[in-house]
Design a protein around this motif. Sequence first.
Motif, PDB file in Angstrom:
ATOM      1  N   ILE B   6       0.852  -1.208   0.000  1.00  0.00           N
ATOM      2  CA  ILE B   6       0.000   0.000   0.000  1.00  0.00           C
ATOM      3  C   ILE B   6       0.880   1.249   0.000  1.00  0.00           C
ATOM      4  O   ILE B   6       0.654   2.191  -0.756  1.00  0.00           O
ATOM      5  N   TYR B   7       1.936   1.202   0.848  1.00  0.00           N
ATOM      6  CA  TYR B   7       2.860   2.348   0.919  1.00  0.00           C
ATOM      7  C   TYR B   7       3.496   2.603  -0.455  1.00  0.00           C
ATOM      8  O   TYR B   7       3.584   3.752  -0.901  1.00  0.00           O
ATOM      9  N   ALA B   8       3.906   1.519  -1.132  1.00  0.00           N
ATOM     10  CA  ALA B   8       4.541   1.652  -2.458  1.00  0.00           C
ATOM     11  C   ALA B   8       3.564   2.240  -3.479  1.00  0.00           C
ATOM     12  O   ALA B   8       3.944   3.091  -4.295  1.00  0.00           O
ATOM     13  N   ILE B   9       2.296   1.807  -3.400  1.00  0.00           N
ATOM     14  CA  ILE B   9       1.288   2.339  -4.337  1.00  0.00           C
ATOM     15  C   ILE B   9       1.076   3.837  -4.079  1.00  0.00           C
ATOM     16  O   ILE B   9       1.024   4.642  -5.013  1.00  0.00           O
ATOM     17  N   VAL B  10       0.996   4.195  -2.786  1.00  0.00           N
ATOM     18  CA  VAL B  10       0.813   5.618  -2.448  1.00  0.00           C
ATOM     19  C   VAL B  10       2.009   6.423  -2.957  1.00  0.00           C
ATOM     20  O   VAL B  10       1.858   7.535  -3.487  1.00  0.00           O
ATOM     21  N   LEU B  41       3.390  18.821  -0.549  1.00  0.00           N
ATOM     22  CA  LEU B  41       3.320  17.412  -0.955  1.00  0.00           C
ATOM     23  C   LEU B  41       4.481  16.639  -0.316  1.00  0.00           C
ATOM     24  O   LEU B  41       4.299  15.531   0.217  1.00  0.00           O
ATOM     25  N   THR B  42       5.665  17.224  -0.343  1.00  0.00           N
ATOM     26  CA  THR B  42       6.835  16.561   0.258  1.00  0.00           C
ATOM     27  C   THR B  42       6.663  16.450   1.771  1.00  0.00           C
ATOM     28  O   THR B  42       6.949  15.401   2.359  1.00  0.00           O
ATOM     29  N   PHE B  43       6.191  17.528   2.385  1.00  0.00           N
ATOM     30  CA  PHE B  43       6.005  17.529   3.838  1.00  0.00           C
ATOM     31  C   PHE B  43       5.017  16.436   4.257  1.00  0.00           C
ATOM     32  O   PHE B  43       5.281  15.669   5.186  1.00  0.00           O
ATOM     33  N   VAL B  44       3.902  16.353   3.522  1.00  0.00           N
ATOM     34  CA  VAL B  44       2.891  15.322   3.831  1.00  0.00           C
ATOM     35  C   VAL B  44       3.503  13.927   3.641  1.00  0.00           C
ATOM     36  O   VAL B  44       3.273  13.018   4.436  1.00  0.00           O
ATOM     37  N   TRP B  45       4.321  13.788   2.603  1.00  0.00           N
ATOM     38  CA  TRP B  45       4.962  12.493   2.346  1.00  0.00           C
ATOM     39  C   TRP B  45       5.943  12.121   3.467  1.00  0.00           C
ATOM     40  O   TRP B  45       5.996  10.964   3.901  1.00  0.00           O
ATOM     41  N   VAL B  46       6.678  13.125   3.941  1.00  0.00           N
ATOM     42  CA  VAL B  46       7.623  12.870   5.047  1.00  0.00           C
ATOM     43  C   VAL B  46       6.842  12.414   6.282  1.00  0.00           C
ATOM     44  O   VAL B  46       7.188  11.408   6.919  1.00  0.00           O
ATOM     45  N   ILE B  47       5.763  13.102   6.586  1.00  0.00           N
ATOM     46  CA  ILE B  47       4.952  12.741   7.769  1.00  0.00           C
ATOM     47  C   ILE B  47       4.362  11.336   7.587  1.00  0.00           C
ATOM     48  O   ILE B  47       4.401  10.508   8.503  1.00  0.00           O
ATOM     49  N   THR B  48       3.816  11.059   6.398  1.00  0.00           N
ATOM     50  CA  THR B  48       3.246   9.729   6.122  1.00  0.00           C
ATOM     51  C   THR B  48       4.304   8.640   6.350  1.00  0.00           C
ATOM     52  O   THR B  48       4.039   7.611   6.980  1.00  0.00           O
ATOM     53  N   THR B  49       5.503   8.904   5.840  1.00  0.00           N
ATOM     54  CA  THR B  49       6.582   7.927   5.989  1.00  0.00           C
ATOM     55  C   THR B  49       6.951   7.734   7.455  1.00  0.00           C
ATOM     56  O   THR B  49       7.119   6.593   7.917  1.00  0.00           O
TER      57      THR B  49
END
Lengths: 491, 56
Positions: B6-10, B41-49
């Motif tokens: 799921i993480y890879a798809i996101v 977008l990058t910030f949200v991605w960092v938080i998601t990770t």
Amino acid sequence: MKVLEVFSIILTSYVLVGTVIAIISRRYGIKSTSDYFIGSYRLGSFLSAMTYAATTYSAFMMVGLVGLTYATGVGALGFELAYLVATIALLTIFSRSVWGMARERRWVSPSEMLSDLYRSKLLGYLVAITYFIALIPYTSAQVIGIGTILESLGLNYVLGIIIATSLILIWTILAGLWSVASTDAYQGILMITASIIFLWLTLIKLPSTDLKTVINTLDNVGLTGLTPFWNFNTFLAYTIPWIFFAVTNPQVVQRIYMPATEKALKNMITYFSIYGFLYTVLVVIIGLLARVLTEFKVLPFISYRDLVTPTLVLTLDPIPASIILISITAAAVSTANSIILSVTSSIVRDFYESKLRVSSREVLVVSNIVVITLTVITALIAYLRPGFIVEMSVLSSVILLPLAPITIIGWLRVKNLESLKYGAVTALICGVSIAVYNALIYGPVRAFLTTVLGIPISLLVLITSTSILIINYVIVTRRRRPQIPSERSKY
Amino acid sequence: MKQTRIYAIVFVVVIILFYTVPYTTLRDAKGLTLITYWSLLTFVWVITTLLYIRRW
């Protein structure tokens, strides 16, 4: 005091502190190549994260990216953040299993990893040679950067090369990875601190700090949107090699093996993500503000974009100016010695240690000799500055790009990976050949942005090497498919 | 394994957004729009990770 005097004092302090840190790191002890190249998988969270960050972010950030933003606008932010997003994702998806496999199979060099995954010694040799071709010019570019900084201050260019070469050598040989990682941590802190100081002092220089005025100024020169420079092909050409940087460049792949525990690995990703995001945004804002200063006539227009940072820095007070210039030196040294150590590990492990029965002591002596040889080659290139080889540094990540599908398929642990070894060797040879051929035809700098049938070279390299591996996989899978009984009865 | 997929798809979705939106919807963006888009977008991605790797 003049900038030159202050710079000399701060440079001396930087060298002394770094050397003391490197000497202290000798307490970890070096008994084998595993100790020397990867710290025997024993790095803590902080060291792992800081060495990853300082190795990844070279002098390109404070010089190249500031200038690129100044000249081409916000597209430069998209390019650098695309790298960060992809690196974080690739680390998160693969690092845990790679970290585990590295311990289990005792991997030290990334070429040894691929050689082991595909059960092909030939692949290991070719990968080690590819690292050498791609990364030695890139490392020379870092040394040239340090020479140019000293030259811009009125010092001798050769002195810069001597200082850079000495630091790379001493901080590597003193304790191998331990001295490299410890000095990386020190230099990583210096880099981020200097970028904050630089941003602050650039902000102070603005005649108007009104955000609306600043944005309007940038809007007027079209830098807040996508400038003609950042057409879609150029954006692809820039981003594709960087998106796969975390899986193609040996100096960062090797850093996945190093954290002592899974928690340290997790923290490495966490701290690096935060560091990378902050550093990128700070550097891009500096580039944009530098352009605002030009529009406000505080700075002259700078047509050669690599001169934006030096020009801006030399308008600052001597102490902060020197700290910023030293931070650029630190970024170059931390990247250069990590690459030298990583390329050495591939040469020593694949060509020497795996073939001969030799004592650990002998291997360590050979490792030091290879480090010295590579550093001297790098220094010679930096001294002579042969146009083509220096320009090849631009293409380093494109030359390494065929390793992206090879490494990712290897990490996915596809069944019977051994049967893909010929595909992997062919993919590597074809991919590297396309990059080098285009470099010879167009020149490295033009080749980077050239398109073939509308496709940027980097994408072409990636598509070619991936297709070869897929074709190999399809052929092997078809051959292996069991015959059904009715078909068998026909014969 | 399922979570990794799921993480890879996101991640693939985020990368597609990284490329497509600025070259379509935000092609003529002005002011802070594009800088905010990529940074956010990058910030949200960092938080998601960071949230994802806490579950390791």
